[in-house]
Design an enzyme around this catalytic site. Structure first.
Site, PDB file in Angstrom:
ATOM      1  N   LYS A 482      30.347  40.822 119.215  1.00 40.87           N
ATOM      2  CA  LYS A 482      30.687  41.542 117.984  1.00 40.87           C
ATOM      3  C   LYS A 482      30.698  40.583 116.804  1.00 40.87           C
ATOM      4  CE  LYS A 482      35.672  41.091 118.839  1.00 40.87           C
ATOM      5  NZ  LYS A 482      36.948  41.798 118.977  1.00 40.87           N
ATOM      6  N   ARG A 580      47.902  48.317 119.198  1.00 44.47           N
ATOM      7  CA  ARG A 580      46.813  48.370 118.228  1.00 44.47           C
ATOM      8  C   ARG A 580      46.000  49.637 118.477  1.00 44.47           C
ATOM      9  NH1 ARG A 580      42.775  43.267 117.873  1.00 44.47           N
ATOM     10  NH2 ARG A 580      42.102  44.135 119.878  1.00 44.47           N
ATOM     11  N   TYR A 708      34.745  23.543  88.101  1.00 45.26           N
ATOM     12  CA  TYR A 708      35.540  24.470  87.304  1.00 45.26           C
ATOM     13  C   TYR A 708      36.988  24.010  87.184  1.00 45.26           C
ATOM     14  CZ  TYR A 708      31.799  27.956  87.643  1.00 45.26           C
ATOM     15  OH  TYR A 708      30.610  28.629  87.553  1.00 45.26           O
ATOM     16  N   MET A 757      30.702  29.228  93.937  1.00 44.25           N
ATOM     17  CA  MET A 757      30.096  30.312  94.706  1.00 44.25           C
ATOM     18  C   MET A 757      28.957  29.804  95.580  1.00 44.25           C
ATOM     19  SD  MET A 757      28.305  33.877  93.451  1.00 44.25           S
ATOM     20  CE  MET A 757      29.836  34.617  92.914  1.00 44.25           C
TER      21      MET A 757
END
Length: 813
Positions: A482, A580, A708, A757
């Site tokens: 998964k 769950r 930054y 980013m």
């Protein structure tokens, strides 16, 4: 190699059952290989995790007629010829040792912790103008790999290069009997496999057993080795520091090269090699020693060694243009490695159509007529749809291949590139180095940015075997793929697991399972968190849903009845304390009433999930979960009169609660080389290495800032490197500002300022590097576990955060 089954019977001291007078020209241990045929002798090896006897029936159906076995499977005694032996691995090794005894030419045996494969490949390059060489393909140096390598010797070979790798005591004697090296080479002895030996001396003593019958040993001078070498064996040593060595070496770095100043007896001369890193220089000196021992003149040595090259030891899987998958084996072209590459192609094919781009093949030891006939047979048995041959010789034998296009050279290939229509296919690219097939790979490879996540398929296989070794022979294995294979890639991992014949794959959502089915995965796939809206797609694609509520069960039953399904497999999830998902004890009677007598679905398994299997502080709670699972699942089985698969253990549960294996376990993060147990972590191999490059280097002065918000202010002149990876690629912003680091040329480079980013910046003031150099974001160092600890999270989050815009490159050593 061509032998009658009667001769092999005598070699193995076996008992023969069956009247075959067949001829054997191929040996196999892999039931999945498409190269198995009526002339194959299949050795049914038995290991801690696998018994190949179970595949004999299917092999007979495919035409294999001859088997070396420890026992004849029931009902098959009259269907094939069986050579019964006490131990099939011993028999394989005995067969190889006999084959080796038929040849008298010089054979090198290479052992050491590091560098064996590189030295072997460089020696092949350096000596091939003068010898017809047989060598281990890739790193076939194990108890199984060595005999398979040696069996490939034929009458045309006149020099052998074989690796011998060991991981514990008493392994080398068996390899010595198979290789019987006349000349020994000891490469670098490091810490690899140290856990199998009491101390360094014991490790060296075990490795030296390889040279029991050798006339000469080549090694870097070392007091421990000196003391242990048999006095009857000639030692030929080199050193950077000990002037009593036979060859004394001084190294001097110039630009991107190294000058080796050699003093050998009365001779003094220089050699230039195109490397500077310590490991490559050491491996090059080892090769020099071989040339000196063979009495090569200085001019030849100087000329050949300047052309040494980086050795690519890995088969890589890459995404290609126009929906293609590339198998990159663009640096070697010999018959044995072609067989390995074709098996790998089959295990990783994503598309039905298969193309092989193949250069002329060298050093086969066969005549061209015989060689290309055998290559043609390989291509046919592996069901290759198209062959593109490049080279003068393969062009001459074009008629031996179906659907074959040939070109005299790589330049000619590129002139016709646009007419070859590469689309929706898996392409194996395999060529001798001077054909420069790396240019073909570059042309066919999908263009992405220079950050890649390298996935080591050997490590996945190793980790799978490690956890299998903890299981009872009857316990099944589900592997979780998964979340895009925990960030490592879904299809490629699934394909490898299918190759290893795991029992189930597990995904979180239907979309993941659908993608795998569309890509051609045939293993049963369980969807652990199915939404009711996905039920039609689950049925359409033959996925198997986990059912965890009465609402979900009733919705699925309504659809199953409408579609007139019969015993469609479902998996019942019980809540034993995780709270769950799952049926609780109070729901059990209604669940039973709903399922009783229902013929639309069949309960394939009953499962639950442990909340604290990795935490020794909550062992009592874990045991209470197991006890409740036993109680509830037993009630379900009794009331419904069924015998489904039961499973509750995840990765840490496999290790910590072996008594609760039931019928199946679910392996997750452990497959990817991560354990919460420090002792267990030592036995797992790193799977994923996230790499990038240095885009730019700049110097800043004291008082200047980076990034930054000016969060990094230099307090002295500082060298800064910019790396093209950022939080959009999955790197946590919290890993910046001095907390985290990357590795450049085996040194830590601290991340400075805020992670952007698409970029991050590091301090390289104390590191010798240049623009374009490789950068490791995580892998061995820092590991994902280390990063997770520092960020106060878990390795799962680090792995699954890596963006899919980061290219995955899969490789096999």
């Amino acid at each position: 190699m061509t032998l009658s089954i009667q001769n092999i019977e005598k070699i193995l001291h076996a008992k023969r059952f069956g009247n075959s007078n067949g001829i054997i020209d191929n040996v196999s241990i892999d039931s999945r290989s498409l190269q198995n045929n009526e002339k194959t002798l299949f050795f049914a090896l038995v290991g801690p995790n696998n018994d190949a006897h179970i595949y004999i029936s299917s092999l007979i159906e495919k035409g294999v007629l001859h088997f070396a076995v420890t026992n004849i499977p029931e009902g098959l005694s009259n269907k094939a010829t069986f050579l019964v032996v006490e131990n099939t691995l011993d028999a394989l090794q005995k067969f190889a040792a006999h084959h080796r005894s038929l040849f008298k030419f010089p054979v090198f045996g290479l052992t050491g912790s590091n560098g064996k494969t590189i030295v072997k490949e460089w020696l092949n390059f350096l000596l091939s103008p003068d010898f017809n060489i047989i060598r281990s393909p890739k790193s076939y140096n194990s108890q199984v790999g060595v005999p398979l390598s040696v069996i490939s010797i034929n009458d045309k070979h006149n020099l052998g290069l074989f690796e011998a790798g060991i991981s514990k005591m008493n392994e080398m004697e068996k390899l010595e009997a198979i290789i019987r090296p006349t000349i020994g080479i000891i490469t670098n002895i490091g810490s690899a496999h140290d856990e199998g030996f009491v101390d360094l001396e014991k490790k060296i003593k075990e490795k030296l057993k390889l040279f029991k019958h050798s006339k000469l040993i080549i090694y870097q001078k070392n007091k421990v080795v000196d003391a242990l070498i048999n006095t009857k064996t000639k030692a030929f040593s080199w050193s950077y520091s000990d002037e009593t060595a036979d060859v004394f070496v001084v190294k001097k770095a110039i630009d991107d090269k190294t000058i080796l100043q050699i003093r050998y007896g009365k001779d003094n001369f220089d050699i230039q090699i195109p490397f500077q890193d310590d490991a490559s220089v050491e491996n090059a000196v080892t090769c020099l020693m071989v040339l000196l021992s063979f009495k090569y003149d200085k001019k030849t040595i100087q000329n050949r060694m300047q052309w040494l090259y980086p050795v690519e030891m890995r088969l890589k899987v890459k995404n290609g243009i126009n929906n293609t998958t590339l198998i990159d084996d663009s640096y070697s072209s010999d018959f044995q490695s072609l067989k390995i590459a074709l098996d790998f192609l089959e295990s990783q094919k994503q598309y039905k159509n298969k193309t092989v781009i193949l250069s002329d093949i060298f050093q086969s030891g066969l005549s061209n007529e015989e060689l290309y006939s055998k290559v043609s047979q390989l291509i046919t048995s592996n069901k290759i749809n198209r062959v593109i041959g490049i080279g003068e010789t393969i062009s001459t034998f074009k008629h031996k291949f179906k659907n074959c296009t040939t070109f005299k050279n790589t330049a000619d290939f590129f002139l016709n590139f646009n007419y070859l229509n590469f689309i929706n296919e898996t392409i194996l690219i395999k060529g001798a180095r001077h054909f420069q097939f790396e240019e073909i790979v570059a042309a066919l490879e999908e263009k992405t940015h220079e950050t890649v996540l390298e996935i080591n398929l050997n490590a996945i296989s190793h980790n799978l075997s490690f956890f299998k070794s903890k299981l009872k022979p009857t316990t099944k294995m589900m592997v979780m793929v998964k979340a895009f294979g925990y960030g490592s890639g879904g299809f490629e991992i699934a394909k490898l697991l299918e190759h290893h014949k795991v029992d189930y794959l597990g995904v979180a959502f239907a979309d993941e399972g659908i993608a795998l089915k569309i890509a051609g995965i045939n293993l049963p796939i369980m969807v652990l968190n199915p939404e009711t809206t996905s039920f039609p797609s689950i049925i359409q694609h033959h996925l198997e849903p986990e059912i965890y509520s009465l609402k979900g069960l009733n919705a699925f039953l309504q659809l199953a009845e409408k579609r007139k399904l019969k015993h469609f497999p479902i998996h019942i999830k019980l809540d034993t304390g995780m709270h769950r998902l799952g049926f609780e004890e109070e729901n059990l009677d209604e669940l039973i009433a709903t399922l009783k007598g229902n013929k639309f679905v069949g309960v394939k398994s009953i499962l639950s999930h442990m909340a604290t299997s990795d935490d020794s502080r909550h062992q009592d709670f874990a045991h209470s979960q197991i006890d409740l699972f036993e109680k509830l699942s037993s009630k379900l089985m009794a009331e419904l009169q069924i015998k489904p698969i039961r499973h509750i253990l995840n990765t840490s549960g496999i290790s910590n609660f072996p008594q609760a294996q039931y019928d199946m376990v679910r392996l997750g993060i452990g497959l990817y080389g991560v354990s919460n147990d420090a002792e267990e972590q030592k036995y797992l191999e790193n799977v994923g290495t996230l790499k990038s490059i240095i885009s730019q280097i700049r110097s800043i002065q004291a008082g200047e800032s980076v990034g930054y918000g000016r969060r990094f202010l230099a307090d002295k002149p500082t060298q800064i490197a910019t790396i093209p990876i950022g939080y959009a690629d999955g790197i946590s912003r919290h890993w910046g500002n001095g907390l985290g680091f990357v590795t450049i040329n085996n040194q830590k480079a601290t991340i400075v300022g805020s992670i952007c980013m698409d970029m991050l910046m590091v301090d390289i003031s104390e590191i010798s590097c240049k623009e374009g150099d490789s950068v490791t974001i995580f892998g061995q160092s820092p590991s994902v576990s280390f990063i997770a600890e520092k960020l106060q999270t878990i390795p799962y989050e680090i792995l699954t955060s890596i963006s899919q815009r980061v290219k995955r490159v899969f490789y096999r050593e």
